[in-house]
Design a protein around this motif. Sequence first.
Motif, PDB file in Angstrom:
ATOM      1  N   MET A  21       0.834  -1.198   0.000  1.00 13.83           N
ATOM      2  CA  MET A  21       0.000   0.000   0.000  1.00 13.83           C
ATOM      3  C   MET A  21       0.871   1.251   0.000  1.00 13.83           C
ATOM      4  O   MET A  21       1.975   1.246   0.536  1.00 13.83           O
ATOM      5  CB  MET A  21      -0.890   0.044   1.247  1.00 13.83           C
ATOM      6  N   VAL A  25      -1.751   4.493   3.787  1.00 20.20           N
ATOM      7  CA  VAL A  25      -3.038   4.136   3.193  1.00 20.20           C
ATOM      8  C   VAL A  25      -3.380   2.695   3.526  1.00 20.20           C
ATOM      9  O   VAL A  25      -2.522   1.820   3.508  1.00 20.20           O
ATOM     10  CB  VAL A  25      -3.004   4.339   1.654  1.00 20.20           C
ATOM     11  N   LYS A  26      -4.634   2.470   3.841  1.00 19.25           N
ATOM     12  CA  LYS A  26      -5.166   1.124   4.033  1.00 19.25           C
ATOM     13  C   LYS A  26      -6.345   0.956   3.092  1.00 19.25           C
ATOM     14  O   LYS A  26      -7.041   1.918   2.779  1.00 19.25           O
ATOM     15  CB  LYS A  26      -5.607   0.909   5.477  1.00 19.25           C
ATOM     16  N   ALA A  69     -10.319   3.018   0.042  1.00 18.33           N
ATOM     17  CA  ALA A  69      -8.984   3.415   0.498  1.00 18.33           C
ATOM     18  C   ALA A  69      -9.162   4.434   1.617  1.00 18.33           C
ATOM     19  O   ALA A  69      -9.989   5.342   1.510  1.00 18.33           O
ATOM     20  CB  ALA A  69      -8.188   4.018  -0.660  1.00 18.33           C
ATOM     21  N   THR A  70      -8.397   4.255   2.687  1.00 18.94           N
ATOM     22  CA  THR A  70      -8.497   5.177   3.817  1.00 18.94           C
ATOM     23  C   THR A  70      -7.114   5.683   4.233  1.00 18.94           C
ATOM     24  O   THR A  70      -6.099   5.032   4.003  1.00 18.94           O
ATOM     25  CB  THR A  70      -9.151   4.501   5.048  1.00 18.94           C
ATOM     26  N   ARG A  71      -7.123   6.857   4.830  1.00 18.92           N
ATOM     27  CA  ARG A  71      -5.938   7.407   5.488  1.00 18.92           C
ATOM     28  C   ARG A  71      -6.406   7.867   6.865  1.00 18.92           C
ATOM     29  O   ARG A  71      -7.378   8.620   6.969  1.00 18.92           O
ATOM     30  CB  ARG A  71      -5.340   8.570   4.694  1.00 18.92           C
ATOM     31  N   VAL A 102     -10.630   8.923  -6.522  1.00 13.62           N
ATOM     32  CA  VAL A 102      -9.695   9.268  -5.451  1.00 13.62           C
ATOM     33  C   VAL A 102      -9.846  10.760  -5.177  1.00 13.62           C
ATOM     34  O   VAL A 102      -9.927  11.575  -6.108  1.00 13.62           O
ATOM     35  CB  VAL A 102      -8.234   8.926  -5.839  1.00 13.62           C
ATOM     36  N   GLU A 106      -5.588  13.694  -2.756  1.00 11.63           N
ATOM     37  CA  GLU A 106      -4.819  12.451  -2.594  1.00 11.63           C
ATOM     38  C   GLU A 106      -4.333  11.896  -3.939  1.00 11.63           C
ATOM     39  O   GLU A 106      -3.728  10.834  -3.980  1.00 11.63           O
ATOM     40  CB  GLU A 106      -5.661  11.387  -1.883  1.00 11.63           C
ATOM     41  N   LYS A 109      -0.636   9.809  -5.789  1.00  6.16           N
ATOM     42  CA  LYS A 109       0.040   9.049  -4.729  1.00  6.16           C
ATOM     43  C   LYS A 109      -0.141   7.544  -4.920  1.00  6.16           C
ATOM     44  O   LYS A 109       0.011   6.781  -3.977  1.00  6.16           O
ATOM     45  CB  LYS A 109      -0.483   9.488  -3.356  1.00  6.16           C
ATOM     46  N   ILE A 111      -2.806   5.779  -5.281  1.00  7.12           N
ATOM     47  CA  ILE A 111      -3.941   5.190  -4.580  1.00  7.12           C
ATOM     48  C   ILE A 111      -4.892   4.522  -5.563  1.00  7.12           C
ATOM     49  O   ILE A 111      -5.308   3.378  -5.359  1.00  7.12           O
ATOM     50  CB  ILE A 111      -4.655   6.249  -3.710  1.00  7.12           C
TER      51      ILE A 111
END
Length: 127
Positions: A21, A25-26, A69-71, A102, A106, A109, A111
């Motif tokens: 990742m 980011v998860k 996707a989370t931060r 996205v 963000e 990056k 993602i």
Amino acid sequence: MTFFAKEQFELIESVLSSSEMPDGVKIRTVDFEDDIKAIQNLPMDDDDTIVPVYGMVAEDCADELTLIATRDGNPIGQISVSLELRDSDFLELDLFFNGIFVSDDERGKHIGTTLGKVAVDIMMLWL
């Protein structure tokens, strides 16, 4: 044969736990009750031609895979795909990318790239 995300929980979690990742980011499966509103409110660029929830359904749709996707626990992007293996004389797999988005702040990056790669990796293991 259609991919049903709820029936593939272990496969999905296996791919998520082994995927690389971007920093901080998860990626997780969607929680429709909380995530639709959060995704709807993501910052957009003035040139965006789709809304952040494009491709997401407003309720739990068993035959779609929606990843978030989370931060820091906050949604920053989503991908929604449908997978179907067609019965024919040769392997025919339909992968529909229903939507991907996205957050404007963000982007750049990796993602979106990571969301796409994880979705394809899940598809490949499902086969």
